[in-house]
Design an enzyme around this catalytic site. Structure first.
Site, PDB file in Angstrom:
ATOM      1  N   LYS A  52      10.199  -7.901   4.150  1.00  0.00           N
ATOM      2  CA  LYS A  52       9.600  -8.903   5.036  1.00  0.00           C
ATOM      3  C   LYS A  52       8.719  -9.867   4.230  1.00  0.00           C
ATOM      4  O   LYS A  52       8.733 -11.075   4.464  1.00  0.00           O
ATOM      5  CB  LYS A  52       8.800  -8.212   6.146  1.00  0.00           C
ATOM      6  N   GLN A  96       4.077  -2.312  11.362  1.00  0.00           N
ATOM      7  CA  GLN A  96       5.282  -1.570  10.986  1.00  0.00           C
ATOM      8  C   GLN A  96       5.315  -0.200  11.667  1.00  0.00           C
ATOM      9  O   GLN A  96       4.363   0.563  11.574  1.00  0.00           O
ATOM     10  CB  GLN A  96       5.323  -1.406   9.451  1.00  0.00           C
ATOM     11  N   ASP A 119       7.683  -9.184  16.837  1.00  0.00           N
ATOM     12  CA  ASP A 119       8.721  -8.162  17.030  1.00  0.00           C
ATOM     13  C   ASP A 119       9.328  -8.234  18.430  1.00  0.00           C
ATOM     14  O   ASP A 119      10.395  -7.665  18.672  1.00  0.00           O
ATOM     15  CB  ASP A 119       8.122  -6.764  16.832  1.00  0.00           C
TER      16      ASP A 119
END
Length: 279
Positions: A52, A96, A119
């Site tokens: 990322k 995460q 997300d």
């Protein structure tokens, strides 16, 4: 011969488009910033976080990295998220997953400002998707839609079957296919006569979490098969939820593993960082 849907190529196109948008925003004095929070040092999570950060660097997004001890309290983590919510220079916040057992993932997701939830997991964004409003969209299913559209595969009016009902892939995938005017069935581990259900599909999206589970007998002749799964087989080679070799001669198009859906998730994350600015 089946069309191999090339996720590497399509994700590279999306990254280039995002890079151009980021550069245009920079010219207007607007820098995009993504805050990435990792709790503990799970090896798989570290690889994802590293990828990322590389993607951010490539498209020109500034990334802030928060690498926290596994022992951090839930309260301290939530305090950091609230601080980032209030920071006007931060456009996106990514925590995460998975998190250590002592931290409630739902509480963490719900604490992130829904407009910074790159997300697409916040209940506000899931709700917006279900009623057709604008919001952040979960990256993997969003990437699947892009794979289909950019490969010239028509969704409208097609019989679509999604195998899997997770909050991250299955449920949002079904909503996105509906939004594109597909006729959608969601199947899962408790579905009776699963083969009969999947054999109706013009477009079959598999996110069941079982290696090589879908064989040729589950698939209609000429179907499009999208494999969201990723596993390592007995020889430590990557494979998906679909038995690729068994299915490939029966279908009109298929995503390989690796190189299919996988690269799309990070490309759509970068895209979400930029789209969030206009929400």
């Amino acid at each position: 011969m089946a069309l191999l849907i090339d996720g590497k190529k399509i994700s590279a196109e999306i990254k280039e488009e995002t890079k151009a948008k980021v550069a245009a925003l920079k010219e207007q004095g607007r820098e995009i910033t993504l805050a990435v929070i990792q709790v503990g040092n799970d090896p798989a999570s570290s690889v994802y976080v590293g990828n990322k950060k590389k993607a951010c660097e490539y498209v020109g997004i500034r990334s802030l990295s928060y690498e926290l001890e596994e022992t951090i309290s839930e309260e301290e983590l939530l305090e950091l998220i609230v601080k980032l919510n209030k920071d006007d220079t931060v456009d996106g916040i990514l925590v995460q997953l998975p998190l250590p057992k002592h931290i409630n993932e739902d509480k963490v997701i719900e604490t992130i400002d829904s407009k910074k939830d790159v997300d697409g997991f916040h209940p506000m964004n899931v709700g917006a998707l279900s009623i057709g409003r604008k919001g952040m969209i979960s990256c993997t299913p969003y990437g699947v839609i892009q794979l289909l559209k950019r490969s010239g595969i028509e969704i409208e009016g097609k019989e679509c079957v999604v195998v899997g009902r997770s909050n991250i892939v299955g449920k949002p995938m079904s909503l996105l296919l509906l939004r594109e005017n597909g006729t959608v069935t969601v199947a899962h581990s408790r579905t009776k006569d699963l083969k009969e259900v999947t054999k109706r599909a013009d477009i079959l999206v598999v996110a069941i979490g079982k290696p090589k589970f879908i064989t040729a007998e589950y698939v209609k002749e000429g179907a499009v098969v999208i494999d969201v799964g990723i596993h390592r087989n007995e020889n430590n080679k990557l494979c998906g939820d679909v038995d690729f070799d068994d299915v490939v001669d029966k279908v009109s198009a298929i995503t390989p593993v690796p190189g299919g859906v996988g690269p799309m998730t990070i490309a759509m994350l970068m895209n979400n960082c930029v789209e969030g600015v206009t929400l």
